[in-house]
Design an enzyme around this catalytic site. Structure first.
Site, mmCIF file in Angstrom:
data_model
loop_
_atom_site.group_PDB
_atom_site.id
_atom_site.type_symbol
_atom_site.label_atom_id
_atom_site.label_comp_id
_atom_site.label_asym_id
_atom_site.label_seq_id
_atom_site.Cartn_x
_atom_site.Cartn_y
_atom_site.Cartn_z
ATOM 1 C CB VAL A 42 -0.955 0.024 1.219
ATOM 2 C CG1 VAL A 42 -0.201 0.159 2.512
ATOM 3 C CG2 VAL A 42 -1.980 1.149 1.103
ATOM 4 C CB SER A 43 1.373 4.015 -2.277
ATOM 5 O OG SER A 43 0.063 4.312 -2.713
ATOM 6 C CB THR A 44 2.096 7.566 1.537
ATOM 7 O OG1 THR A 44 3.339 6.957 1.862
ATOM 8 C CG2 THR A 44 1.710 8.539 2.636
ATOM 9 C CD GLU A 77 -2.387 2.833 -3.578
ATOM 10 O OE1 GLU A 77 -2.468 2.750 -4.813
ATOM 11 O OE2 GLU A 77 -1.746 2.046 -2.879
#
Length: 557
Positions: free
Chosen positions: A21-23, A25
């Site tokens: 998961v990216s920041t 998201e």
């Protein structure tokens, strides 16, 4: 007898669960790491597969795999044959970059490792149609990511145009979150102690200190940069060239840093009036920028020593700059004598095939320059004759410039008419598209050359058509310049000479000087000569009554 239980017992399939998961998201529903892991564990359990290991990249973008430790570890385990299958919640968890996605899938296929996406189960990577569908989906994922990045960049560029700060710490200010609409906004607030340090750096540079000298002094005095590091020449240069200190917002100086690094310099960055309070006044800023621009055009110097005129003389043979050079001689009694010269840099760097030394004794040329400046100050008639000659030459040059501009305008109109002629021939099908483009490119080249020359002629005409140079004003400038020069330390002397002297002209023989070309314009007078660099011996430095100066003029003394 064969053991049927062992024969029919299914082989355990080791499954690697990968989640990312990216920041940006984190807040979106369904993207969280626990949610992904829970779904994938349930999938493996329902299909009676063994979870070998869970690989998690938390808060990391899917733009590239280089800085994702979990995916790197997964690929190493794949190469060692520890994994039979890789399962993800959605395909873009592996990568949003098409080239990386295909590279990973190719590696998995090479090691006979199956790939499964929980959300896209219909894509079977073992079939041609499945691979095609997967590649199409990967392309869409990359397109979506690029669209998101583009929208974010667009928003940040608009913020910069509106004068808002886009984040990042800068010496002299604190980044403070303030209420704005439904959320908060980052604004710059002056940090009084740091702001005084910034002003000190600007004053030191305007006083003639170089970048290395400033950095050394600041470090000796115990000052630190915003991150708490020692000052370097790069840190000092960054401060001196940052328009944030005059209340401006500069953004998008470099584009695509991750791919292009320092080559991605944007020639047209966004510069807008900021919402924050400036630390440096405009006069000091323009003085420093003018001085920095002047210094940056001179040749790099390995040894400066007591060389006052580095970069201000040209080789009479090749036109390159003359640089500092020392010669050490040991006398019979053991005494070491150092003789200073200015020599052609091409000869010094590339040898006699490139040019001759064309050396000039440093003591001779420096003494000549200082004594000549003193002479024109101490003998007003010498300076009066120089200025009167300049004014006469300016008047004489007006008519030829006016004629040249009229001729250039006529030629430009002729080129415009020719361009319209070719357009008409093309519309009537007399000439084809290739011939039209060829002729238009040829006309454009001529047009650009004439336009450039016309602009230069108009600039010269504007300069020569302005009011005559005031002898009284030039005498005041030169007198105060000479007084400050005599009373200043070496670094300041060097700065003053490099600011006002355009070039010291050397004759071909190398032993005589044709003249010293001084250049004055509104910027030098208004922004530098009125600032009074660090000296206690000349009160006010160049602080003489303000008069409207000419556009630009040079004196050859």
């Amino acid at each position: 007898m064969v053991n049927t239980k062992t024969k029919n017992k299914p082989i355990a399939i080791n499954v690697a669960i990968y989640a990312r998961v990216s920041t940006e998201e984190q807040a979106e529903q369904g993207y969280s790491i626990p949610a992904q892991i829970e779904l994938l564990r349930a999938l493996c359990k329902s299909e009676q597969k063994v979870v070998f290991k869970e690989y998690i990249d938390a808060g990391i973008s899917g733009k590239s795999i280089d800085k994702r430790p979990a995916i790197q570890e997964l690929l190493r385990d794949v190469e060692q044959g520890l994994i039979h299958e890789v399962v993800v919640w959605r395909m873009d968890r592996i990568s949003r970059k098409m080239s990386d996605l295909l590279s990973i899938l190719d590696k998995l296929d090479h090691h006979n490792v199956k790939f499964l996406s929980y959300s896209e189960k219909q894509y079977d990577t073992k079939t041609a149609s499945g691979k095609l569908n997967l590649q199409m989906f990967g392309a869409i994922a990359e397109f979506q990511r690029n669209s998101i990045v583009e929208n974010v960049k667009m928003g940040m560029k608009q913020r910069a145009r509106d004068g808002k700060w886009n984040g990042g710490n800068v010496l002299g200010y604190d980044v403070v979150e303030v209420p704005s609409g439904k959320g908060t906004d980052s604004v710059l607030m002056i940090n009084p102690l740091e702001a005084e340090l910034v002003r000190k750096i600007f004053r030191m540079y305007a006083a003639g200190q170089g970048l290395r000298s400033i950095a050394n002094q600041l470090n000796k005095e115990g000052y630190k940069t915003k991150p708490g590091n020692a000052f370097s020449t790069v840190a000092v240069k960054t401060i001196l060239n940052n328009p944030v200190y005059i209340g401006k917002i500069r953004y998008n100086v470099r584009e695509n840093w991750n791919e292009k690094r320092r080559k991605g310099i944007n020639p047209d960055p966004i510069i807008a009036d900021g919402e924050h309070e400036p630390i440096i006044d405009l006069d000091m800023w323009e003085a420093v920028q003018k001085l920095y621009g002047k210094k940056s055009k001179t040749s790099p110097r390995v040894y400066e020593g007591t060389y006052l005129l580095t970069g201000l003389m040209r080789c009479p043979q090749c036109g390159g700059t003359l640089g500092a050079h020392r010669v050490k001689d040991t006398l019979k009694d053991g005494t070491v004598v150092v003789r200073r010269y200015y020599v052609c840099n091409k000869f010094k760097n590339n040898g006699s095939r490139a040019c001759s030394s064309n050396s000039v004794r440093a003591d001779f040329v420096e003494s000549y320059v200082l004594e000549r400046i003193a002479e024109v100050v101490q003998h007003p008639k010498v300076l009066d004759d120089i200025v009167n000659k300049i004014n006469k030459d300016r008047v004489k040059s007006v008519t030829p410039l006016q004629k040249e501009i009229a001729f250039l305008e006529k030629e430009l109109k002729t080129l415009d008419a020719q361009k319209q002629k070719y357009f008409r021939l093309y519309e009537s099908d007399t000439i084809d598209n290739d011939f039209l483009l060829e002729r238009l490119n040829e006309l454009k080249g001529k047009y650009d050359t004439l336009t450039q020359r016309k602009r230069e002629a108009e600039r010269q005409l504007e300069s020569n058509s302005s009011n005559p140079i005031s002898i009284k004003e030039v005498r005041a400038v030169m007198t105060k310049f000479h007084n400050l020069l005599e009373s200043s330390p070496h670094n300041t002397q060097k700065t003053l000479l490099q600011t006002v002297i355009k070039q010291v002209h050397i004759k071909k023989a190398g032993k005589e000087i044709e003249g010293i070309e001084l250049e004055f314009d509104e910027g030098i007078k208004k922004y530098f000569l009125t600032l009074a660099p660090s000296t206690n011996k000349v009160e006010g430095a160049f602080a003489f009554p303000k008069q409207k100066p000419p556009y630009r003029y040079t004196l050859v003394i």
